[in-house]
Design an enzyme around this catalytic site. Structure first.
Site, PDB file in Angstrom:
ATOM      1  N   TYR A 138       7.198  -9.769   7.203  1.00  0.00           N
ATOM      2  CA  TYR A 138       7.239  -8.395   7.323  1.00  0.00           C
ATOM      3  C   TYR A 138       7.642  -8.022   8.392  1.00  0.00           C
ATOM      4  O   TYR A 138       7.586  -8.741   9.305  1.00  0.00           O
ATOM      5  CB  TYR A 138       5.583  -8.012   7.053  1.00  0.00           C
ATOM      6  CG  TYR A 138       4.953  -7.915   5.569  1.00  0.00           C
ATOM      7  CD1 TYR A 138       4.964  -6.932   5.011  1.00  0.00           C
ATOM      8  CD2 TYR A 138       4.394  -9.180   5.225  1.00  0.00           C
ATOM      9  CE1 TYR A 138       4.376  -6.580   3.635  1.00  0.00           C
ATOM     10  CE2 TYR A 138       3.824  -9.064   3.964  1.00  0.00           C
ATOM     11  CZ  TYR A 138       3.986  -7.843   3.239  1.00  0.00           C
ATOM     12  OH  TYR A 138       3.241  -7.786   2.064  1.00  0.00           O
TER      13      TYR A 138
ATOM     14  N   ASP B 178       0.724  -1.140   0.057  1.00  0.00           N
ATOM     15  CA  ASP B 178       0.044  -0.132  -0.081  1.00  0.00           C
ATOM     16  C   ASP B 178       0.795   1.407   0.022  1.00  0.00           C
ATOM     17  O   ASP B 178       2.173   1.255   0.223  1.00  0.00           O
ATOM     18  CB  ASP B 178      -0.761   0.057   1.342  1.00  0.00           C
ATOM     19  CG  ASP B 178      -2.281  -0.646   1.136  1.00  0.00           C
ATOM     20  OD1 ASP B 178      -2.579  -0.567   0.010  1.00  0.00           O
ATOM     21  OD2 ASP B 178      -2.549  -1.590   2.272  1.00  0.00           O
TER      22      ASP B 178
END
Lengths: 247, 247
Positions: free
Chosen positions: B113, B55
């Protein structure tokens, strides 16, 4: 009048250095931004006194300034009120009330800086504003051998940039060290004070030692030359961090 | 046609996410920037296939894409040619030639992540784009107690944002950990894949546990609810880093 001492951190990327530029009011400086923000908070014109005039792109984790205010705002509230209004690349870390005679620049007893070098084939997108990217081979042992030549009390004329208005080129480096962690090489330097662009010229010269363009022992000759041309290039400002001012 | 696989790093601050926006050609995306740069180098239109659609504001240390090129450029030269032309917030770390069938997204076996939280009274000017600033008290022991509830194979519907088009909400988190170093708290999460905004919703929910708004054991109920409203808020994108894609 109260004398307030503030410790601040800033990312120098978006500023033309710390010091307000008298003839370029449109230019954003850290000092100019701080003064206009203080004016917003206490509705008084103020001149702040910075400990170190960091150059464009140079960062600070522990810059210090003092200023005289005719205002009873508690110190904690002063930090908070400024932080609410400052852009997010300048932060007041601490405010204390100090003796009327305290002067952030004249009373400094020592300063500590560090300089980051990113040593890898390709640059890091995250360190592009915070470390000097070096991709040629560096002989780190040679750099380590060169460090002790610069420690101690010396005439640092060879590491002094044009435009330096210090009355004496004599400075004492208490400690100069290098540390490697993965691809990041950090030079730490602690001394009683530094001439204009002295830290960056030391780093640029040490990088030349790493490249093999200078031998470690030549640092002695470079100091003795008392000539800026004898030293290596000035490393870029964005790798440099003012870590702490000692009083 | 050769199939090239590239590992890239980028600072997501200045991009509207990875994925090219078909109806907003003026919008800068990482994919759009890469495709136009590859076109400059090899004089061909190209569609790259990214492993993860990060994003806006989200960063990557090890994003992967593949692309089909009708061109004999050596892989090392391809990396170099792109890095010379790309803005300095996107870097090609490695290029390899892979089997024609390799697909960066479909063949991913796992993703890692990490998410950074800066935990201090005042924000850090250096982490303003790279860590979520939290200044209220956090009960870190409570957060640690909550982590194991999320590990393993679960229906993560409660951590799935609207607009997610994954066919199944079942995912496996192999490992979820938290590490504190000075004022920086880093959550690391490794799983077979993640739903839309799942990592950020997990972090936002864990922060709520740290605030005492949720008890660690409530994570079990939140998973069972299969309802996004049961979980905490979505933590901001700029604290998130795509670390590695596994094949």
């Amino acid at each position: 009048m109260r004398n307030l001492k503030c410790v601040i951190a800033y990312d120098g990327t978006n500023y033309h250095g710390f010091q307000r530029q008298p003839h370029q009011t449109h230019v954003a400086t850290v000092q100019g931004r701080l003064e206009s923000t203080i004016k917003q908070v206490i509705k008084q014109e103020v001149d702040i006194i910075g400990a170190s005039r960091t150059d464009a792109d140079v960062h600070a984790e522990g810059q210090v300034f003092n200023c005289y205010l005719d205002c009873s705002i508690p110190t904690g509230k002063f930090s908070l009120a400024l932080n609410t209004r400052l852009p997010n690349d300048i932060v007041i870390l601490d405010t204390t009330e100090v003796d009327a005679k305290f002067h952030a620049r004249y009373h400094s007893q020592g300063k500590k800086y560090y300089y980051q070098v990113y040593y890898d084939q390709f640059p890091s997108p995250f360190l592009r504003n915070y470390a000097y990217h070096v991709y040629h081979h560096l002989d780190l042992d040679a750099i380590k051998d060169a460090l002790p030549y610069l420690e101690g009390k010396h005439d640092f004329s060879s590491f002094r940039a044009a435009g330096c208005n210090a009355s004496s080129p004599i400075r004492t480096i208490h400690n100069l060290s290098m540390e490697q962690k993965d691809n990041l090489i950090t030079f730490s330097i602690y001394g009683d004070g530094f001439l204009y662009k002295m830290v960056r010229t030391i780093v640029g010269t040490l990088i030349y030692v790493g490249y093999g363009k200078l031998a470690p022992a030549q640092l002695k000759e470079i100091l003795a030359a008392k000539d800026r041309k004898a030293a290596g290039p000035t490393a870029p400002g964005y790798g440099l961090f003012l870590e702490e001012i000692y009083y």
